[in-house]
Design a protein around this motif. Structure first.
Motif, PDB file in Angstrom:
ATOM      1  N   UNK A   1       0.841  -1.186   0.000  1.00 40.53           N
ATOM      2  CA  UNK A   1       0.000   0.000   0.000  1.00 40.53           C
ATOM      3  C   UNK A   1       0.877   1.237   0.000  1.00 40.53           C
ATOM      4  N   UNK A   2       0.576   2.161  -0.899  1.00 44.17           N
ATOM      5  CA  UNK A   2       1.341   3.399  -1.025  1.00 44.17           C
ATOM      6  C   UNK A   2       0.669   4.460  -0.157  1.00 44.17           C
ATOM      7  N   UNK A   3       1.382   4.920   0.858  1.00 44.10           N
ATOM      8  CA  UNK A   3       0.784   5.761   1.893  1.00 44.10           C
ATOM      9  C   UNK A   3       0.891   7.255   1.638  1.00 44.10           C
ATOM     10  N   UNK A   4       1.803   7.659   0.753  1.00 48.48           N
ATOM     11  CA  UNK A   4       2.024   9.094   0.583  1.00 48.48           C
ATOM     12  C   UNK A   4       2.507   9.401  -0.827  1.00 48.48           C
ATOM     13  N   UNK A   5       2.456  10.671  -1.144  1.00 52.24           N
ATOM     14  CA  UNK A   5       2.970  11.120  -2.438  1.00 52.24           C
ATOM     15  C   UNK A   5       4.470  10.865  -2.532  1.00 52.24           C
ATOM     16  N   UNK A   6       5.175  11.107  -1.440  1.00 53.30           N
ATOM     17  CA  UNK A   6       6.622  10.906  -1.450  1.00 53.30           C
ATOM     18  C   UNK A   6       6.964   9.440  -1.717  1.00 53.30           C
ATOM     19  N   UNK A   7       6.216   8.543  -1.115  1.00 52.08           N
ATOM     20  CA  UNK A   7       6.442   7.117  -1.348  1.00 52.08           C
ATOM     21  C   UNK A   7       6.126   6.742  -2.792  1.00 52.08           C
ATOM     22  N   UNK A   8       5.064   7.330  -3.349  1.00 54.15           N
ATOM     23  CA  UNK A   8       4.721   7.090  -4.744  1.00 54.15           C
ATOM     24  C   UNK A   8       5.865   7.503  -5.665  1.00 54.15           C
ATOM     25  N   UNK A   9       6.426   8.667  -5.419  1.00 55.31           N
ATOM     26  CA  UNK A   9       7.509   9.159  -6.254  1.00 55.31           C
ATOM     27  C   UNK A   9       8.760   8.294  -6.119  1.00 55.31           C
ATOM     28  N   UNK A  10       9.019   7.806  -4.931  1.00 56.59           N
ATOM     29  CA  UNK A  10      10.162   6.912  -4.720  1.00 56.59           C
ATOM     30  C   UNK A  10       9.972   5.594  -5.477  1.00 56.59           C
ATOM     31  N   UNK A  11       8.762   5.058  -5.460  1.00 57.13           N
ATOM     32  CA  UNK A  11       8.483   3.808  -6.169  1.00 57.13           C
ATOM     33  C   UNK A  11       8.592   4.004  -7.678  1.00 57.13           C
TER      34      UNK A  11
ATOM     35  N   UNK B   1      12.382   4.099  -8.242  1.00 55.86           N
ATOM     36  CA  UNK B   1      13.154   2.886  -7.961  1.00 55.86           C
ATOM     37  C   UNK B   1      12.669   1.671  -8.753  1.00 55.86           C
ATOM     38  N   UNK B   2      11.370   1.574  -9.006  1.00 54.15           N
ATOM     39  CA  UNK B   2      10.816   0.387  -9.664  1.00 54.15           C
ATOM     40  C   UNK B   2      10.584   0.577 -11.159  1.00 54.15           C
ATOM     41  N   UNK B   3      10.394   1.834 -11.588  1.00 52.56           N
ATOM     42  CA  UNK B   3      10.058   2.092 -12.984  1.00 52.56           C
ATOM     43  C   UNK B   3      11.028   3.045 -13.669  1.00 52.56           C
ATOM     44  N   UNK B   4      12.053   3.476 -12.951  1.00 51.10           N
ATOM     45  CA  UNK B   4      13.069   4.395 -13.484  1.00 51.10           C
ATOM     46  C   UNK B   4      12.457   5.701 -13.984  1.00 51.10           C
ATOM     47  N   UNK B   5      11.355   6.119 -13.368  1.00 53.74           N
ATOM     48  CA  UNK B   5      10.723   7.394 -13.682  1.00 53.74           C
ATOM     49  C   UNK B   5      11.028   8.358 -12.541  1.00 53.74           C
ATOM     50  N   UNK B   6      11.851   9.326 -12.807  1.00 54.90           N
ATOM     51  CA  UNK B   6      12.267  10.270 -11.781  1.00 54.90           C
ATOM     52  C   UNK B   6      11.523  11.582 -11.974  1.00 54.90           C
ATOM     53  N   UNK B   7      10.535  11.818 -11.131  1.00 55.43           N
ATOM     54  CA  UNK B   7       9.743  13.046 -11.252  1.00 55.43           C
ATOM     55  C   UNK B   7       9.767  13.824  -9.934  1.00 55.43           C
ATOM     56  N   UNK B   8      10.820  13.663  -9.157  1.00 49.71           N
ATOM     57  CA  UNK B   8      10.913  14.335  -7.864  1.00 49.71           C
ATOM     58  C   UNK B   8      10.872  15.854  -7.995  1.00 49.71           C
ATOM     59  N   UNK B   9      11.227  16.337  -9.176  1.00 48.57           N
ATOM     60  CA  UNK B   9      11.257  17.782  -9.353  1.00 48.57           C
ATOM     61  C   UNK B   9       9.884  18.386  -9.560  1.00 48.57           C
ATOM     62  N   UNK B  10       8.887  17.550  -9.898  1.00 48.88           N
ATOM     63  CA  UNK B  10       7.584  18.101 -10.241  1.00 48.88           C
ATOM     64  C   UNK B  10       6.849  18.597  -8.997  1.00 48.88           C
ATOM     65  N   UNK B  11       6.044  19.612  -9.157  1.00 49.36           N
ATOM     66  CA  UNK B  11       5.262  20.154  -8.051  1.00 49.36           C
ATOM     67  C   UNK B  11       3.797  19.698  -8.131  1.00 49.36           C
ATOM     68  N   UNK B  12       3.437  19.045  -9.242  1.00 48.87           N
ATOM     69  CA  UNK B  12       2.092  18.541  -9.373  1.00 48.87           C
ATOM     70  C   UNK B  12       1.884  17.341  -8.452  1.00 48.87           C
ATOM     71  N   UNK B  13       0.693  17.234  -7.912  1.00 46.05           N
ATOM     72  CA  UNK B  13       0.403  16.114  -7.020  1.00 46.05           C
ATOM     73  C   UNK B  13       0.217  14.848  -7.835  1.00 46.05           C
ATOM     74  N   UNK B  14       0.641  13.732  -7.256  1.00 46.69           N
ATOM     75  CA  UNK B  14       0.538  12.443  -7.904  1.00 46.69           C
ATOM     76  C   UNK B  14      -0.635  11.642  -7.353  1.00 46.69           C
ATOM     77  N   UNK B  15      -0.823  11.699  -6.060  1.00 53.31           N
ATOM     78  CA  UNK B  15      -1.859  10.892  -5.435  1.00 53.31           C
ATOM     79  C   UNK B  15      -3.249  11.479  -5.702  1.00 53.31           C
ATOM     80  N   UNK B  16      -4.241  10.569  -5.785  1.00 50.03           N
ATOM     81  CA  UNK B  16      -5.616  11.037  -5.968  1.00 50.03           C
ATOM     82  C   UNK B  16      -6.228  11.291  -4.592  1.00 50.03           C
TER      83      UNK B  16
END
Length: 260
Positions: free
Chosen positions: A232-242, A245-260
């Motif tokens: 279970x992904x608990x936070x936006x930060x965890x989503x971005x880390x996954x 780390x798992x998909x080689x998509x680095x979007x840490x710089x974005x300010x848009x929210x990822x979680x719904x």
């Protein structure tokens, strides 16, 4: 298009030739390296069916994309290296019925007096191209497939889990050559309609040598050797880390929210 950059992105190390062997390996490498994902829909970033934009997003910036992006890009790449490629319209089978025309983009390659179905932009589908005019079950890495010609001249792609006799419809398609402009309306609908699967859900998925990794909303599912683990992904930060780390998509710089 910089061919060498493209090949590096999909981890293709061999010599590219207009042969079935090369085509199969290019398709496999593409699917294994580039995730199917609709993150831009969640981030309210317009997805444009524009070759330069897609190349920059997917190849230069290590992103994935939708069928309109990934299959269009792959078609252009294959043409550049000498393959005979046609973009075709497919209608996805969902909830007991087929979707509209241009619901999905697939590719047909004509090679060595045979036609092959290619699709690097579906999500969870075949890893290597399928022979178009064959009544046989075609074995793929994780599932079995069959391409059935219908009485009206269309084709139906069906799939089954390994060693299962229960096939299910995936999509219907014809061989009419299409221009990318014909897919623009459906691409827009998938980004904006409240009924769109991509508007309703966060999705990112990629196959591995032993299974598949998938983010669906707030869950990461990892399948490996017929075993499945969920996180279970608990936070936006965890989503971005996954994603990193798992998909080689680095979007840490974005300010848009990822979680719904």
């Amino acid at each position: 298009m910089d061919i060498n950059v493209y090949l590096q992105r999909i981890n293709y190390a061999g010599h590219v030739s207009v042969t079935l062997e090369s085509l199969k390996e290019l398709h496999r490498c593409h699917v294994m390296a580039i995730p199917f994902e609709a993150l831009d829909v969640q981030w309210k970033r317009p997805i444009r069916v524009d070759l330069e934009d897609i190349f920059d997003k997917v190849i230069v910036n290590n992103r994935g994309g939708l069928c309109y992006e990934l299959n269009y890009l792959f078609a252009h790449f294959l043409r550049t290296v000498g393959f005979d490629v046609t973009m075709v319209s497919a209608r996805i089978f969902e909830r007991g019925e087929f979707g509209p025309e241009f619901d999905h983009m697939a590719l047909i390659v004509r090679l060595e007096e045979e036609e092959w179905l290619l699709d690097v932009g579906y999500g969870d589908l075949f890893i290597e191209p399928l022979k178009l005019r064959s009544t046989e079950v075609q074995l793929d890495q994780f599932k079995d497939y069959r391409v059935e010609q219908q009485p009206d001249g269309r084709f139906l792609l069906v799939e089954a889990l390994k060693n299962s006799e229960r096939f299910r419809n995936k999509y219907s398609f014809d061989l009419v050559p299409r221009e990318v402009s014909e897919f623009v309306e459906q691409c827009l609908i998938k980004q904006t309609s409240p009924e769109s699967h991509f508007v309703k859900n966060i999705i990112c998925t990629i196959p591995t040598e032993t299974g598949r990794k998938t983010i669906l909303n707030n869950t990461l599912k990892v399948k490996s050797n017929n075993q499945t683990e969920q996180l279970k992904i608990e936070s936006e930060e965890q989503m971005l880390e996954i994603l990193r780390d798992e998909f080689a998509i680095d979007v840490m710089h974005t300010k848009e929210r990822v979680m719904v």
